[in-house]
Scaffold this motif. Sequence first.
Motif, PDB file in Angstrom:
ATOM      1  N   LEU A  16       0.845  -1.189   0.000  1.00  0.00           N
ATOM      2  CA  LEU A  16       0.000   0.000   0.000  1.00  0.00           C
ATOM      3  C   LEU A  16       0.879   1.237   0.000  1.00  0.00           C
ATOM      4  CD1 LEU A  16      -2.994   0.795   0.195  1.00  0.00           C
ATOM      5  CD2 LEU A  16      -2.723   0.819   2.666  1.00  0.00           C
ATOM      6  N   LYS A  17       0.614   2.135  -0.914  1.00  0.00           N
ATOM      7  CA  LYS A  17       1.376   3.372  -0.995  1.00  0.00           C
ATOM      8  C   LYS A  17       0.419   4.552  -0.973  1.00  0.00           C
ATOM      9  CE  LYS A  17       5.303   1.480  -3.596  1.00  0.00           C
ATOM     10  NZ  LYS A  17       5.584   0.505  -2.654  1.00  0.00           N
ATOM     11  N   GLU A  18       0.797   5.578  -0.219  1.00  0.00           N
ATOM     12  CA  GLU A  18       0.065   6.833  -0.163  1.00  0.00           C
ATOM     13  C   GLU A  18      -1.391   6.654   0.293  1.00  0.00           C
ATOM     14  OE1 GLU A  18       0.630   8.630  -3.994  1.00  0.00           O
ATOM     15  OE2 GLU A  18       2.755   8.934  -3.639  1.00  0.00           O
ATOM     16  N   LEU A  19      -1.550   6.239   1.538  1.00  0.00           N
ATOM     17  CA  LEU A  19      -2.879   6.104   2.137  1.00  0.00           C
ATOM     18  C   LEU A  19      -3.090   7.232   3.133  1.00  0.00           C
ATOM     19  CD1 LEU A  19      -5.515   4.515   2.795  1.00  0.00           C
ATOM     20  CD2 LEU A  19      -4.185   3.370   4.588  1.00  0.00           C
ATOM     21  N   LEU A  20      -4.217   7.904   3.026  1.00  0.00           N
ATOM     22  CA  LEU A  20      -4.631   8.903   3.994  1.00  0.00           C
ATOM     23  C   LEU A  20      -5.978   8.473   4.559  1.00  0.00           C
ATOM     24  CD1 LEU A  20      -4.527  11.655   5.468  1.00  0.00           C
ATOM     25  CD2 LEU A  20      -5.578  12.664   3.415  1.00  0.00           C
ATOM     26  N   VAL A  21      -6.027   8.217   5.856  1.00  0.00           N
ATOM     27  CA  VAL A  21      -7.277   7.975   6.562  1.00  0.00           C
ATOM     28  C   VAL A  21      -7.521   9.259   7.345  1.00  0.00           C
ATOM     29  CG1 VAL A  21      -8.493   6.519   8.221  1.00  0.00           C
ATOM     30  CG2 VAL A  21      -6.749   5.514   6.724  1.00  0.00           C
ATOM     31  N   TYR A  22      -8.504  10.048   6.922  1.00  0.00           N
ATOM     32  CA  TYR A  22      -8.667  11.413   7.424  1.00  0.00           C
ATOM     33  C   TYR A  22     -10.088  11.659   7.915  1.00  0.00           C
ATOM     34  CZ  TYR A  22      -8.524  16.551   7.262  1.00  0.00           C
ATOM     35  OH  TYR A  22      -8.591  17.882   7.571  1.00  0.00           O
ATOM     36  N   ARG A  23     -10.183  12.098   9.167  1.00  0.00           N
ATOM     37  CA  ARG A  23     -11.453  12.444   9.802  1.00  0.00           C
ATOM     38  C   ARG A  23     -12.496  11.335   9.684  1.00  0.00           C
ATOM     39  NH1 ARG A  23     -12.010  18.914   8.429  1.00  0.00           N
ATOM     40  NH2 ARG A  23     -10.247  19.515   9.724  1.00  0.00           N
ATOM     41  N   CYS A  24     -12.074  10.135   9.960  1.00  0.00           N
ATOM     42  CA  CYS A  24     -12.980   8.987   9.952  1.00  0.00           C
ATOM     43  C   CYS A  24     -13.345   8.622  11.385  1.00  0.00           C
ATOM     44  CB  CYS A  24     -12.312   7.792   9.286  1.00  0.00           C
ATOM     45  SG  CYS A  24     -12.006   8.035   7.536  1.00  0.00           S
ATOM     46  N   MET A  35      -3.014  -3.027   8.811  1.00  0.00           N
ATOM     47  CA  MET A  35      -2.104  -3.181   7.680  1.00  0.00           C
ATOM     48  C   MET A  35      -1.231  -4.395   7.915  1.00  0.00           C
ATOM     49  SD  MET A  35      -0.974   0.737   7.140  1.00  0.00           S
ATOM     50  CE  MET A  35      -0.310   0.362   5.542  1.00  0.00           C
ATOM     51  N   LEU A  36      -1.327  -5.378   7.036  1.00  0.00           N
ATOM     52  CA  LEU A  36      -0.497  -6.574   7.107  1.00  0.00           C
ATOM     53  C   LEU A  36       0.494  -6.559   5.951  1.00  0.00           C
ATOM     54  CD1 LEU A  36      -3.363  -9.096   7.867  1.00  0.00           C
ATOM     55  CD2 LEU A  36      -1.885  -7.948   9.513  1.00  0.00           C
ATOM     56  N   GLY A  37       1.295  -7.604   5.829  1.00  0.00           N
ATOM     57  CA  GLY A  37       2.277  -7.674   4.755  1.00  0.00           C
ATOM     58  C   GLY A  37       3.642  -7.275   5.259  1.00  0.00           C
ATOM     59  N   THR A  38       4.501  -6.836   4.354  1.00  0.00           N
ATOM     60  CA  THR A  38       5.816  -6.360   4.755  1.00  0.00           C
ATOM     61  C   THR A  38       5.781  -4.843   4.831  1.00  0.00           C
ATOM     62  OG1 THR A  38       6.615  -6.271   2.487  1.00  0.00           O
ATOM     63  CG2 THR A  38       6.980  -8.317   3.685  1.00  0.00           C
ATOM     64  N   PHE A  58      -7.481  -4.166  17.707  1.00  0.00           N
ATOM     65  CA  PHE A  58      -6.690  -2.941  17.653  1.00  0.00           C
ATOM     66  C   PHE A  58      -7.493  -1.769  17.098  1.00  0.00           C
ATOM     67  CE2 PHE A  58      -3.845  -6.532  16.847  1.00  0.00           C
ATOM     68  CZ  PHE A  58      -2.905  -6.340  17.850  1.00  0.00           C
ATOM     69  N   GLY A  59      -7.183  -0.572  17.589  1.00  0.00           N
ATOM     70  CA  GLY A  59      -7.658   0.632  16.910  1.00  0.00           C
ATOM     71  C   GLY A  59      -6.893   0.781  15.617  1.00  0.00           C
ATOM     72  N   CYS A  60      -5.558   0.684  15.706  1.00  0.00           N
ATOM     73  CA  CYS A  60      -4.687   0.726  14.529  1.00  0.00           C
ATOM     74  C   CYS A  60      -3.582  -0.309  14.687  1.00  0.00           C
ATOM     75  CB  CYS A  60      -4.057   2.108  14.370  1.00  0.00           C
ATOM     76  SG  CYS A  60      -5.210   3.435  14.072  1.00  0.00           S
ATOM     77  N   TYR A  61      -3.394  -1.114  13.665  1.00  0.00           N
ATOM     78  CA  TYR A  61      -2.315  -2.098  13.585  1.00  0.00           C
ATOM     79  C   TYR A  61      -1.546  -1.738  12.333  1.00  0.00           C
ATOM     80  CZ  TYR A  61      -0.076  -6.718  13.522  1.00  0.00           C
ATOM     81  OH  TYR A  61       0.831  -7.746  13.534  1.00  0.00           O
ATOM     82  N   LEU A  62      -0.380  -1.072  12.497  1.00  0.00           N
ATOM     83  CA  LEU A  62       0.268  -0.399  11.380  1.00  0.00           C
ATOM     84  C   LEU A  62       1.719  -0.808  11.208  1.00  0.00           C
ATOM     85  CD1 LEU A  62      -0.949   3.195  12.313  1.00  0.00           C
ATOM     86  CD2 LEU A  62      -1.981   1.675  10.613  1.00  0.00           C
ATOM     87  N   GLY A  63       2.192  -0.763   9.979  1.00  0.00           N
ATOM     88  CA  GLY A  63       3.593  -0.924   9.655  1.00  0.00           C
ATOM     89  C   GLY A  63       3.857  -0.251   8.333  1.00  0.00           C
ATOM     90  N   GLY A  64       4.956   0.489   8.254  1.00  0.00           N
ATOM     91  CA  GLY A  64       5.261   1.137   6.990  1.00  0.00           C
ATOM     92  C   GLY A  64       6.418   2.108   7.078  1.00  0.00           C
ATOM     93  N   VAL A  65       6.870   2.519   5.915  1.00  0.00           N
ATOM     94  CA  VAL A  65       7.913   3.517   5.777  1.00  0.00           C
ATOM     95  C   VAL A  65       7.225   4.870   5.636  1.00  0.00           C
ATOM     96  CG1 VAL A  65       9.823   4.302   4.327  1.00  0.00           C
ATOM     97  CG2 VAL A  65       9.428   1.846   4.662  1.00  0.00           C
ATOM     98  N   ARG A  66       7.656   5.841   6.415  1.00  0.00           N
ATOM     99  CA  ARG A  66       7.033   7.171   6.469  1.00  0.00           C
ATOM    100  C   ARG A  66       5.561   7.033   6.901  1.00  0.00           C
ATOM    101  NH1 ARG A  66      10.091   6.882   2.105  1.00  0.00           N
ATOM    102  NH2 ARG A  66       8.298   6.620   0.729  1.00  0.00           N
ATOM    103  N   LEU A  67       5.413   6.805   8.176  1.00  0.00           N
ATOM    104  CA  LEU A  67       4.113   6.579   8.806  1.00  0.00           C
ATOM    105  C   LEU A  67       3.808   7.739   9.749  1.00  0.00           C
ATOM    106  CD1 LEU A  67       1.807   4.549   9.592  1.00  0.00           C
ATOM    107  CD2 LEU A  67       3.402   3.591  11.240  1.00  0.00           C
ATOM    108  N   ALA A  68       2.589   8.274   9.704  1.00  0.00           N
ATOM    109  CA  ALA A  68       2.193   9.359  10.611  1.00  0.00           C
ATOM    110  C   ALA A  68       0.830   9.064  11.212  1.00  0.00           C
ATOM    111  CB  ALA A  68       2.161  10.694   9.874  1.00  0.00           C
ATOM    112  N   VAL A  69       0.742   9.219  12.533  1.00  0.00           N
ATOM    113  CA  VAL A  69      -0.508   9.048  13.273  1.00  0.00           C
ATOM    114  C   VAL A  69      -0.676  10.338  14.074  1.00  0.00           C
ATOM    115  CG1 VAL A  69      -1.746   7.616  14.941  1.00  0.00           C
ATOM    116  CG2 VAL A  69      -0.070   6.562  13.402  1.00  0.00           C
ATOM    117  N   ILE A  70      -1.592  11.209  13.633  1.00  0.00           N
ATOM    118  CA  ILE A  70      -1.653  12.569  14.165  1.00  0.00           C
ATOM    119  C   ILE A  70      -3.083  12.959  14.520  1.00  0.00           C
ATOM    120  CG2 ILE A  70      -1.141  14.998  13.674  1.00  0.00           C
ATOM    121  CD1 ILE A  70       0.825  13.970  11.510  1.00  0.00           C
TER     122      ILE A  70
END
Length: 186
Positions: A16-24, A35-38, A58-70
């Motif tokens: 997955l590249k360039e995902l924005l989850v915004y005001r959900c 997010m699963l995978g590598t 989980f609320g969020c289960y995340l892995g990735g390069v350049r990750l932001a939780v704000i």
Amino acid sequence: NQSGPRENMVWTSSPLKELLVYRCAASHCSQAVTMLGTSTDNQDIFVVDCEFREFFDFGCYLGGVRLAVIGNKVSRSAETHLIRVWHTRGCFISENTLLYPSCVINAGRHALKLHAVGMEGENITRDVVITDNRFKGSTYIVQVSPSSLWDKSLIENVLFERNTLECDHMTQVMLWLMAKQVTVRH
């Protein structure tokens, strides 16, 4: 907004590249963002200004390069961590309110759990900023360490500053660190 006990708001097992989850908003579901995978296949992932509450996993289960939780509000996981970052390179976690992990079964889970998937190269979790958050947790409020006592994965270059950690009746450790090059300051 509201879903069943085994549904997920966002779930992916592919690169997955360039995902924005915004005001959900999500409530009464299994997981909000998973997010699963590598993690090196997941890049530029942003979860911003969301509210996830009363969920099973989980609320969020995340892995990735350049990750932001704000700017998120995540509360009341029935059985596990509120946010688990299983691997990252370049992560910014800021202005979040994370309250009451594993609140139904009192399993001693964490408001935030950050770990890695290995000991070298791309498997190391590194370059993480955790700032200006409010955490209220269970046995260990925030854990920045390998995923278990037997895991030898490596975490390095972490800045933890201006965070508020609040205990509950089960709290034993407010901030558990097993990482290299860590700065903790208020």
